[in-house]
Design a protein around this motif. Structure first.
Motif, short mmCIF file in Angstrom:
data_model
loop_
_atom_site.label_atom_id
_atom_site.label_comp_id
_atom_site.label_asym_id
_atom_site.label_seq_id
_atom_site.Cartn_x
_atom_site.Cartn_y
_atom_site.Cartn_z
N GLY A 62 42.63 -18.87 -6.73
CA GLY A 62 43.82 -18.92 -7.78
C GLY A 62 45.07 -18.21 -7.10
N LEU A 63 46.06 -18.68 -7.62
CA LEU A 63 47.51 -17.99 -7.29
C LEU A 63 48.32 -17.82 -8.55
N LEU A 64 49.12 -16.73 -8.31
CA LEU A 64 50.18 -16.29 -9.21
C LEU A 64 51.55 -16.81 -8.50
N LEU A 65 52.18 -17.67 -8.93
CA LEU A 65 53.38 -18.36 -8.28
C LEU A 65 54.39 -17.31 -8.86
N GLY A 66 54.62 -16.14 -8.17
CA GLY A 66 55.38 -15.25 -8.92
C GLY A 66 57.00 -15.11 -8.23
N ASN A 67 57.24 -15.98 -7.43
CA ASN A 67 58.42 -16.06 -6.72
C ASN A 67 58.95 -17.54 -6.32
N ILE A 68 59.49 -18.18 -7.10
CA ILE A 68 60.18 -19.26 -6.90
C ILE A 68 61.63 -19.18 -6.33
N LYS A 69 61.70 -19.28 -4.91
CA LYS A 69 63.41 -19.19 -4.52
C LYS A 69 64.01 -20.25 -4.72
N GLN A 70 63.61 -21.32 -4.77
CA GLN A 70 64.37 -22.42 -5.02
C GLN A 70 63.52 -23.68 -5.42
N CYS A 71 63.81 -24.48 -6.35
CA CYS A 71 62.97 -25.73 -7.07
C CYS A 71 63.93 -26.50 -7.50
N LYS A 72 64.29 -27.72 -6.77
CA LYS A 72 65.23 -28.68 -7.19
C LYS A 72 64.32 -30.08 -7.72
N PHE A 73 64.84 -30.31 -8.67
CA PHE A 73 64.19 -31.53 -9.52
C PHE A 73 65.17 -32.78 -9.42
N LYS A 74 64.92 -33.62 -8.51
CA LYS A 74 65.97 -34.94 -8.16
C LYS A 74 65.67 -36.14 -8.78
N HIS A 75 64.48 -36.32 -9.47
CA HIS A 75 64.15 -37.61 -9.87
C HIS A 75 63.19 -37.37 -10.98
N LEU A 76 63.40 -37.89 -11.97
CA LEU A 76 62.27 -37.66 -13.38
C LEU A 76 60.95 -38.36 -12.89
N ILE A 77 59.80 -37.88 -13.22
CA ILE A 77 58.64 -38.52 -13.21
C ILE A 77 57.96 -38.73 -14.46
N THR A 78 57.75 -40.00 -14.65
CA THR A 78 57.18 -40.78 -16.03
C THR A 78 55.81 -41.51 -15.47
N PRO A 79 54.75 -41.09 -16.37
CA PRO A 79 53.45 -41.59 -16.16
C PRO A 79 53.51 -43.29 -16.20
N THR A 80 54.68 -43.66 -16.62
CA THR A 80 54.37 -45.38 -16.85
C THR A 80 55.09 -45.93 -15.55
N GLU A 81 56.28 -45.35 -15.11
CA GLU A 81 56.77 -45.88 -13.60
C GLU A 81 56.23 -45.17 -12.39
N HIS A 82 55.77 -43.77 -12.34
CA HIS A 82 55.53 -43.15 -11.35
C HIS A 82 53.90 -42.66 -11.60
N PRO A 83 52.95 -43.39 -11.87
CA PRO A 83 51.82 -42.65 -12.18
C PRO A 83 51.24 -42.11 -10.99
N ASP A 84 51.42 -42.57 -9.90
CA ASP A 84 50.70 -42.12 -8.69
C ASP A 84 51.81 -41.24 -7.79
N LEU A 85 51.44 -40.30 -7.26
CA LEU A 85 52.33 -39.45 -6.56
C LEU A 85 51.59 -38.61 -5.41
N ASP A 86 52.40 -38.34 -4.44
CA ASP A 86 51.96 -37.62 -3.36
C ASP A 86 52.54 -36.18 -3.28
N ILE A 87 51.74 -35.26 -3.25
CA ILE A 87 52.11 -33.87 -3.25
C ILE A 87 51.99 -33.18 -1.91
N VAL A 88 52.89 -32.83 -1.19
CA VAL A 88 52.97 -32.41 0.18
C VAL A 88 53.11 -30.98 0.35
N LEU A 89 52.13 -30.25 0.83
CA LEU A 89 52.17 -28.84 0.89
C LEU A 89 52.05 -28.36 2.39
N ASP A 90 53.18 -27.25 2.74
CA ASP A 90 53.15 -26.77 3.88
C ASP A 90 52.95 -25.31 3.46
N MET A 91 51.82 -24.66 3.88
CA MET A 91 51.71 -23.33 3.33
C MET A 91 51.36 -22.41 4.71
#
Lengths: 141, 124
Positions: free
Chosen positions: B63-92
């Motif tokens: 488990g993680l505590l996401l205690g520091n979000i340096k920057q988070c940009k929301f560029k495009h709305l996600i709707t379950p009708t238009e975009h139900p399938d998504l790719d989540i890309v993680l570089d950790m």
């Protein structure tokens, strides 16, 4: 002070996503809200409100501030506009509120342009600051 | 909380540089969509952050505590009708102090829905 069902006059979110239970009021550039964490909160897990709940609480404090401004500009009957988070910066969360604890968030407007509001938020439990954040909110026309 | 309820993981793949891509599908019937917003379901930005965190936890196995979000940009709305399938890309990157540096984005095809840079701490 605005509480309960009347909150729905200020923000477009509805259950189970409503993350403020009280809006204490707004000056020209500041607003303040509160939420007591309940176990039925959709963002609660193992007795604690997760990061998502805190950030949504901050976003809805900003939205409620905009809701008040909207009524002042366009009349008391003006419905709250749909709004979205555009950007979050420098968001620090030092601890998660437990069920039963009350958090209160103060937002201060740092910049405004058309349908964009930039705010700085501070979230406290009592005298303890548990989160600080910069948030950019977009509103639909 | 969100995983297996708000969304489910349908697959994952890691490339040679260690970047993991999770394929996820939204549950359009989740109650969150009825409140955000009535008759106009849009994934709350915080749920997009939550999906990234849940996939990171799944990949790391803790488990993680996401205690520091340096920057988070929301560029495009996600709707379950238009975009139900998504790719989540993680570089950790797991750092010496036990924290995890996280660079993540949510994409599908050419669309970048959001980007997040932050640091999380291990939650025992």
């Amino acid at each position: 002070m605005i509480q309960g069902e009347a909150i729905k006059e200020l923000i477009p979110q509805r259950e189970p996503v409503m993350m403020i239970d009280t809006f204490y009021g707004a000056t020209a550039t500041e607003g303040k809200s509160g939420l007591t964490v309940t176990s039925s909160n959709v963002f609660c897990e193992n007795g604690k409100l997760r990061e998502m709940g805190i950030i949504e609480h901050i976003a809805q404090t900003s939205a409620a501030f905009n809701g008040v401004k909207n009524k002042q500009a366009n009349g008391e009957d003006s419905a709250p506009k749909l709004g979205y988070i555009g950007e979050i910066k420098k968001c620090q969360i030092t601890r998660l509120p437990k069920v039963g604890e009350r958090m209160e968030t103060q937002v201060v407007v740092t910049a405004e342009a058309l349908n964009v509001t930039l705010m700085e938020a501070t979230t406290n439990i009592g005298a303890e600051t548990i989160a600080t954040c910069q948030i950019k909110l977009f509103e639909e026309e | 909380m969100l995983k297996d309820e708000f969304f489910k993981i349908t697959g994952s793949a890691k490339n040679e540089s260690g970047v993991v891509t999770y394929s996820v599908t939204l549950n359009p019937n989740h109650p969150i969509f009825s409140g955000h917003f009535p008759g106009n379901p849009i994934s709350p930005g915080v749920c997009n952050i939550g999906m990234i965190k849940a996939c990171a936890e799944h990949e790391l196995g803790y488990g993680l505590l996401l205690g520091n979000i340096k920057q988070c940009k929301f560029k495009h709305l996600i709707t379950p009708t238009e975009h139900p399938d998504l790719d989540i890309v993680l570089d950790m990157e797991e750092m010496e102090n036990g924290n995890v540096k996280l660079n993540a984005k949510i994409t599908k095809g050419d669309i970048v829905f959001m980007e997040l840079k932050g640091e999380a701490s291990c939650e025992s």
